[in-house]
Write a protein that holds these residues in place. Structure first.
Motif, PDB file in Angstrom:
ATOM      1  N   ASP A   1      36.562  45.982  33.946  1.00 48.74           N
ATOM      2  CA  ASP A   1      37.602  47.140  34.552  1.00 48.74           C
ATOM      3  C   ASP A   1      38.545  47.143  34.043  1.00 48.74           C
ATOM      4  O   ASP A   1      39.033  45.804  33.756  1.00 48.74           O
ATOM      5  CB  ASP A   1      36.969  46.788  36.009  1.00 48.74           C
TER       6      ASP A   1
ATOM      7  N   LYS B   1      42.203  46.460  36.187  1.00 48.14           N
ATOM      8  CA  LYS B   1      42.675  46.542  37.393  1.00 48.14           C
ATOM      9  C   LYS B   1      44.233  47.214  37.373  1.00 48.14           C
ATOM     10  O   LYS B   1      44.549  47.582  38.307  1.00 48.14           O
ATOM     11  CB  LYS B   1      42.413  44.928  38.124  1.00 48.14           C
TER      12      LYS B   1
ATOM     13  N   GLY C   1      42.075  49.015  43.170  1.00 42.95           N
ATOM     14  CA  GLY C   1      41.138  49.146  42.852  1.00 42.95           C
ATOM     15  C   GLY C   1      40.315  49.161  41.325  1.00 42.95           C
ATOM     16  O   GLY C   1      39.116  48.704  41.423  1.00 42.95           O
TER      17      GLY C   1
ATOM     18  N   TYR D   1      26.831  41.268  41.498  1.00 42.38           N
ATOM     19  CA  TYR D   1      28.158  41.459  40.763  1.00 42.38           C
ATOM     20  C   TYR D   1      28.749  39.899  40.337  1.00 42.38           C
ATOM     21  O   TYR D   1      29.066  39.620  41.605  1.00 42.38           O
ATOM     22  CB  TYR D   1      28.399  42.609  41.225  1.00 42.38           C
TER      23      TYR D   1
ATOM     24  N   GLU E   1      34.434  36.089  41.005  1.00 43.44           N
ATOM     25  CA  GLU E   1      34.367  36.819  42.224  1.00 43.44           C
ATOM     26  C   GLU E   1      32.714  36.771  42.535  1.00 43.44           C
ATOM     27  O   GLU E   1      32.471  37.403  41.252  1.00 43.44           O
ATOM     28  CB  GLU E   1      34.755  37.413  43.218  1.00 43.44           C
TER      29      GLU E   1
ATOM     30  N   ASN F   1      30.240  40.159  43.382  1.00 43.09           N
ATOM     31  CA  ASN F   1      30.006  41.349  45.010  1.00 43.09           C
ATOM     32  C   ASN F   1      28.565  41.592  45.481  1.00 43.09           C
ATOM     33  O   ASN F   1      28.040  40.744  44.029  1.00 43.09           O
ATOM     34  CB  ASN F   1      30.483  42.448  44.053  1.00 43.09           C
TER      35      ASN F   1
ATOM     36  N   ARG G   1      26.654  44.049  45.398  1.00 42.20           N
ATOM     37  CA  ARG G   1      26.983  45.979  44.793  1.00 42.20           C
ATOM     38  C   ARG G   1      27.070  45.897  43.844  1.00 42.20           C
ATOM     39  O   ARG G   1      27.899  45.656  42.856  1.00 42.20           O
ATOM     40  CB  ARG G   1      28.196  46.379  46.552  1.00 42.20           C
TER      41      ARG G   1
ATOM     42  N   GLY H   1      29.803  47.635  40.620  1.00 43.93           N
ATOM     43  CA  GLY H   1      31.236  47.958  41.032  1.00 43.93           C
ATOM     44  C   GLY H   1      31.476  49.939  40.327  1.00 43.93           C
ATOM     45  O   GLY H   1      30.333  49.929  40.237  1.00 43.93           O
ATOM     46  N   ASP H   2      32.811  49.330  40.937  1.00 40.80           N
ATOM     47  CA  ASP H   2      33.578  50.854  40.633  1.00 40.80           C
ATOM     48  C   ASP H   2      35.002  50.706  40.088  1.00 40.80           C
ATOM     49  O   ASP H   2      35.834  50.284  41.095  1.00 40.80           O
ATOM     50  CB  ASP H   2      33.581  50.922  42.568  1.00 40.80           C
ATOM     51  N   PRO H   3      35.333  50.863  39.274  1.00 42.25           N
ATOM     52  CA  PRO H   3      34.612  51.875  38.041  1.00 42.25           C
ATOM     53  C   PRO H   3      33.419  51.482  37.056  1.00 42.25           C
ATOM     54  O   PRO H   3      33.290  52.272  36.471  1.00 42.25           O
ATOM     55  CB  PRO H   3      35.739  52.703  37.562  1.00 42.25           C
ATOM     56  N   GLU H   4      32.633  50.433  37.504  1.00 34.31           N
ATOM     57  CA  GLU H   4      31.713  49.515  36.726  1.00 34.31           C
ATOM     58  C   GLU H   4      31.095  51.080  36.216  1.00 34.31           C
ATOM     59  O   GLU H   4      29.886  51.214  35.523  1.00 34.31           O
ATOM     60  CB  GLU H   4      31.697  48.716  36.322  1.00 34.31           C
TER      61      GLU H   4
HETATM   62  N1  GLY Z   1      35.655  47.285  40.249  1.00 43.23           N
HETATM   63  C1  GLY Z   1      36.063  45.681  40.981  1.00 43.23           C
HETATM   64  C2  GLY Z   1      34.779  46.113  42.162  1.00 43.23           C
HETATM   65  O1  GLY Z   1      34.121  46.801  42.359  1.00 43.23           O
HETATM   66  O2  GLY Z   1      34.986  45.545  42.855  1.00 43.23           O
END
Ligand code: GLY
Ligand code: AMP
Length: 414
Positions: A211, A213, A225, A268, A282, A284, A286, A288-291
């Motif tokens: 990503d 950022k 984001g 993630y 970190e 996640n 779920r 990733g957005d935009p991955e």
């Molecule tokens: N691209 C970072 C996220 O989805 O948290």
């Protein structure tokens, strides 16, 4: 033939819906709530992603074969637990497992207990003790609010004063609600996103992505984001991959089982390649957005089959093309700060454009969020993919959008 419901309405969900739409086994896709771009591929429902009971009712009444959940907010509300209790196949983690994202404290304690490499840290709920610790350990330092804060709960403080301000916001003024903070050792190195499909102790890697950022070219400007992404990653060696799988992703999946909250869905890993090895920034719970918008277009196997395999505890088939894929975010001028909405966009309805924040009125598409569109292109090299993605961006006409031109460029510009 299957019916699938995708929960969410951003670029990530557009990419998920697009991938599912390629499956010959799927006859109908619904999205809750979806968006103007998703509407070209799926039926968008007038149900918000946080209206979990309505989503369960819809899935039951319409004999939905599979529900795929995008947003963290829906997961943190326990949508997967509710769907499973109703006997519906649901791709995503339970509320207990989603804590790995929702609580920084939970994630850090889990990593400490199971020796997963991450930044040193301490947890505080009192301002006086927190600031004393920062003064003792010095800057730069990283302050993280222990809860979901829409990506704004992390402050990388280069000075004690910045750290102090963040601690006052979080512990004295309760800016994100009354809670705790995690204070972390500052790490340096390229960051990357390693998403894996997980079911219990079984971990199946997706291709990695990075990503971008910061808002502007050259990694300048405020954190956002995410302004663009690319996949695969030339700076990750086989050794790095093995380390990330065997020392991070698999041990964490096993730890979640041992802790009584087995993980199902996308785990993630937000990882950093530091001089002292790969470390976790970190997790996640779920996609990733935009991955997701650059990883899923590279998938050459059937994603519906893969989702169903994970839900049923079987091994999914995941195969990928070898192309470099780059995606560029078109954001509203002013983002991530204040911005205006409602500008008309020409060229938003193209196959390689994912919608992040748009709305359609009388057949026209308008800006409706901070991040608005995501333009994706592929090539044999990153440089070629970057050129093609920028050319695609140039086909979009709108008076109030800006974008980065250098996504992926660090990997080929020496
Ligand atoms: N691209 C970072 C996220 O989805 O948290
Ligand atoms: P997070 O929400 O935890 O991903 O943090 C947001 C961003 O802050 C990350 O993508 C990093 O760029 C940065 N960050 C978080 N933790 C650290 C750390 N320990 N050292 C340096 N930068 C960090």
């Amino acid at each position: 033939m299957a019916k699938v419901l995708v929960v969410g309405g951003g670029g990530r969900e557009h990419a998920i819906v697009h991938a599912i739409s390629k499956s010959p086994k799927v006859e109908k896709i619904y999205a809750a709530p979806g968006n103007a771009g998703i509407a070209n591929l799926a039926e968008c429902l007038n149900i918000k992603d946080t209206e979990t009971d309505k989503i369960v009712d819809f899935a039951k009444e319409n004999a939905i074969d599979l529900v795929v959940v995008g947003p963290e907010a829906s997961l943190a509300l326990g949508i997967i637990d509710k769907l499973r209790a109703a006997g519906i196949n649901a791709f995503g983690p339970t509320k207990a497992a989603a804590q790995i994202e929702a609580s920084k404290n939970f994630a850090k304690d889990l990593m400490a207990k199971y020796n997963v490499p991450t930044a040193e840290y301490k947890v505080f709920n009192k301002y006086d003790e927190a600031i004393a610790y920062v003064k003792e350990t010095g800057a730069p330092t990283v302050i993280k609010y222990d809860g979901l804060a829409a990506g704004k709960g992390v402050v990388v403080a280069m000075t004690i004063e910045e750290a102090d301000e963040a601690l006052k916001d979080m512990l004295l003024d309760d800016k994100f609600g009354h809670g705790k903070v995690v204070i972390e050792e500052y790490l340096e190195g390229p960051e990357f996103s390693f998403m894996c499909f997980v079911n219990g102790t079984n971990v199946y890697p997706l291709e990695m992505a990075q990503d971008h950022k910061r808002a502007y070219d050259g990694d300048k400007g405020p954190n956002t984001g995410g302004m663009g992404a690319y996949s695969p990653l030339p700076f990750i060696t086989n050794e790095d991959y093995e380390y990330a799988m065997n020392k991070i992703m698999i041990p964490v999946a096993e730890a979640m089982v041992k802790e009584g909250c087995p993980f199902t869905g996308v785990l993630y890993g937000g990882l950093m390649k530091t001089k002292r090895g790969i470390k976790v920034i970190e997790f996640n719970a779920r996609f990733g957005d935009p991955e997701t918008e650059v990883v899923l277009p590279r998938l050459t196997s059937d994603i519906y089959d893969a989702f169903m395999a994970i839900v049923k505890g079987e091994a999914p088939v995941l195969t990928w093309n070898k192309e470099f894929t780059i995606g560029i975010v078109l954001a509203s001028k002013g983002y991530p700060g204040d911005y205006k909405k409602g500008y008309e966009i020409l060229g938003a309805d193209q196959p390689h454009i994912y919608h992040m924040g748009t709305k359609r009125e009388n057949g026209k598409v308008y800006t409706n969020g901070g991040r608005v569109l995501f333009a994706v292109a592929s090539g044999a090299t990153l440089e070629e993919a970057n050129k093609k993605a920028n050319a695609l961006v140039d086909t979009i006409k709108c008076d109030n959008l800006f974008h980065r031109t250098d996504i992926g460029a660090k990997a080929y510009r020496k």
